[in-house]
Motif scaffolding. Structure first.
Motif, PDB file in Angstrom:
ATOM      1  N   PRO A   1     -49.632  10.032  22.208  1.00  0.00           N
ATOM      2  CA  PRO A   1     -50.210   9.585  20.926  1.00  0.00           C
ATOM      3  C   PRO A   1     -50.271  10.681  19.873  1.00  0.00           C
ATOM      4  N   SER A   2     -50.558  11.916  20.289  1.00  0.00           N
ATOM      5  CA  SER A   2     -50.664  13.026  19.341  1.00  0.00           C
ATOM      6  C   SER A   2     -49.334  13.722  19.110  1.00  0.00           C
ATOM      7  N   GLY A   3     -48.316  13.374  19.918  1.00  0.00           N
ATOM      8  CA  GLY A   3     -47.034  14.062  19.833  1.00  0.00           C
ATOM      9  C   GLY A   3     -46.956  15.295  20.704  1.00  0.00           C
ATOM     10  N   PHE A   4     -48.089  15.738  21.269  1.00  0.00           N
ATOM     11  CA  PHE A   4     -48.114  16.961  22.061  1.00  0.00           C
ATOM     12  C   PHE A   4     -47.877  16.661  23.542  1.00  0.00           C
ATOM     13  N   ARG A   5     -47.018  17.452  24.155  1.00  0.00           N
ATOM     14  CA  ARG A   5     -46.853  17.478  25.610  1.00  0.00           C
ATOM     15  C   ARG A   5     -46.769  18.943  26.038  1.00  0.00           C
ATOM     16  N   LEU A   6     -47.523  19.295  27.083  1.00  0.00           N
ATOM     17  CA  LEU A   6     -47.603  20.682  27.540  1.00  0.00           C
ATOM     18  C   LEU A   6     -47.967  21.611  26.382  1.00  0.00           C
ATOM     19  N   SER A   7     -48.904  21.152  25.560  1.00  0.00           N
ATOM     20  CA  SER A   7     -49.445  21.923  24.425  1.00  0.00           C
ATOM     21  C   SER A   7     -48.407  22.197  23.343  1.00  0.00           C
ATOM     22  N   SER A   8     -47.303  21.453  23.353  1.00  0.00           N
ATOM     23  CA  SER A   8     -46.244  21.680  22.366  1.00  0.00           C
ATOM     24  C   SER A   8     -45.891  20.368  21.673  1.00  0.00           C
ATOM     25  N   ARG A   9     -45.995  20.345  20.345  1.00  0.00           N
ATOM     26  CA  ARG A   9     -45.604  19.159  19.598  1.00  0.00           C
ATOM     27  C   ARG A   9     -44.079  19.028  19.547  1.00  0.00           C
ATOM     28  N   ILE A  10     -43.382  20.159  19.431  1.00  0.00           N
ATOM     29  CA  ILE A  10     -41.919  20.126  19.395  1.00  0.00           C
ATOM     30  C   ILE A  10     -41.380  19.548  20.699  1.00  0.00           C
ATOM     31  N   PHE A  11     -41.915  20.019  21.822  1.00  0.00           N
ATOM     32  CA  PHE A  11     -41.472  19.509  23.116  1.00  0.00           C
ATOM     33  C   PHE A  11     -41.831  18.034  23.267  1.00  0.00           C
TER      34      PHE A  11
ATOM     35  N   GLY B   1     -39.675  15.863  20.965  1.00  0.00           N
ATOM     36  CA  GLY B   1     -38.286  15.921  21.423  1.00  0.00           C
ATOM     37  C   GLY B   1     -38.060  15.087  22.670  1.00  0.00           C
ATOM     38  N   LEU B   2     -38.972  15.203  23.639  1.00  0.00           N
ATOM     39  CA  LEU B   2     -38.833  14.453  24.882  1.00  0.00           C
ATOM     40  C   LEU B   2     -38.970  12.959  24.632  1.00  0.00           C
ATOM     41  N   ASP B   3     -39.987  12.556  23.899  1.00  0.00           N
ATOM     42  CA  ASP B   3     -40.205  11.129  23.642  1.00  0.00           C
ATOM     43  C   ASP B   3     -39.049  10.531  22.838  1.00  0.00           C
TER      44      ASP B   3
END
Length: 327
Positions: free
Chosen positions: A44-54, A57-59
């Motif tokens: 929901p926030s765009g963050f994965r593993l404390s990274s918005r870029i990651f 990108g993954l989603d």
């Protein structure tokens, strides 16, 4: 609401997040979109593993892979520019994009400009469209709108206190928030300031005033807190990329007026009545108190402005018209 959109085929809408039947129906009814491909378990926030870029990108890559299997034929309408990049990387070319969210000259802007090429882009603030066009792209601005389902109406408080809400993390100006807190502590008026952020929860109480930092809250609680507030304040930095519009639209849906910093990020949204700006050199608290008191008597008018100008249906109509013009 069927619109005369000049496309050979309606778009496949590519998006992140859960389906909302009413909003999806607006797209289908317009004749602009024929189906949806989305990753409903996107962060929901765009963050994965404390990274918005990651996270983004993954989603985006997951959605692009779904598109290749479920909807190999376009054209596509990407609800996020990074979704459009992912679609380009899997060989899709007929793509239109809503949103850029990148400051001119930034690394994100350069990457998006490189990958999106001549794809038609709808920005949510005029400055982004101007920058995109100056860099050789094709863009036009549209005013954002949405229907979040925030509660309305809510009873007006009768204890004489005023509630100010600050929420959202996009281009937030911490100095503006601190400035408001300092004013409130010095005035110690009967005002409750609620700040929703990723910071640790905390609370301060003066003789009359209170300041509450809630920490992270769910989308439902976010809307509820807006609906029980008298005014929403958007402390925005001086950047030129779109920011603050989602919180502003949600506030109007709940019948709550908005005050924002004097920032280019809200160009086209400030109307002087329902969404107002405050000069950088003025005290914040008097402006917020005045708008809050006005808002208590005009919640129905604020809600009506949202329905006419900022609802999801109104937004879809603007998107369809803009895409037709760009085509």
């Amino acid at each position: 609401m069927k619109l005369n959109v000049n496309h050979r085929l309606p778009y496949v809408m590519v998006a992140l997040g859960r389906s909302r039947p009413a909003s999806d129906a607006d797209w289908i009814d317009s004749g602009l979109v024929r189906r949806f491909v989305r990753f409903q378990r996107a962060a929901p926030s765009g963050f994965r593993l404390s990274s918005r870029i990651f996270g983004l990108g993954l989603d985006s890559a997951i959605v692009a892979a779904k598109v290749a299997v479920l909807a190999p034929r376009g054209p596509y309408l990407a609800a996020n520019p990074w979704l459009a990049v992912a679609l380009r990387l899997v060989g899709k070319r007929r793509i239109a994009v809503t949103g850029i969210y990148a400051e001119n000259g930034s690394r994100s802007f350069r990457l998006l400009r490189r990958f999106l090429g001549d794809a038609p882009v709808l920005t949510l603030v005029r400055h982004e469209a101007e920058s995109w066009n100056a860099a050789g792209g094709r863009a036009t601005p549209v005013i954002y709108g949405n229907t979040f389902g925030y509660p309305y109406p809510t009873p007006t408080r009768t204890d004489g206190r005023i509630s100010i809400f600050i929420g959202g993390s996009s281009d937030r100006d911490p100095a503006a928030i601190q400035r408001l807190e300092n004013e409130l502590r010095e005035a110690d008026a009967p005002i409750d300031l609620v700040i929703v952020s990723k910071e640790e929860p905390s609370a301060w109480s003066g003789h009359k005033a209170t300041i509450t930092r809630t920490g992270y809250v769910s989308a439902d609680d976010f809307g509820r807190l807006i609906s029980v507030s008298d005014v929403v304040y958007l402390p925005l930095s001086r950047g030129h990329r779109a920011a603050g519009h989602m919180v502003a639209v949600g506030a109007l849906e709940a019948g709550t007026p908005v005050v924002c910093s004097d920032s280019p990020a809200m160009t086209g949204y400030v109307d002087g009545t329902y969404i107002r700006s405050v000069p950088d050199d003025d005290l914040l608290l008097p402006h917020l108190q005045a708008v809050a008191e006005w808002g208590r008597d005009h919640r129905e008018a604020v809600r009506a402005e949202w329905a006419a100008r900022y609802s999801h249906r109104a937004y879809v109509e603007r998107v369809a018209a803009a895409l037709k013009a760009l085509s």
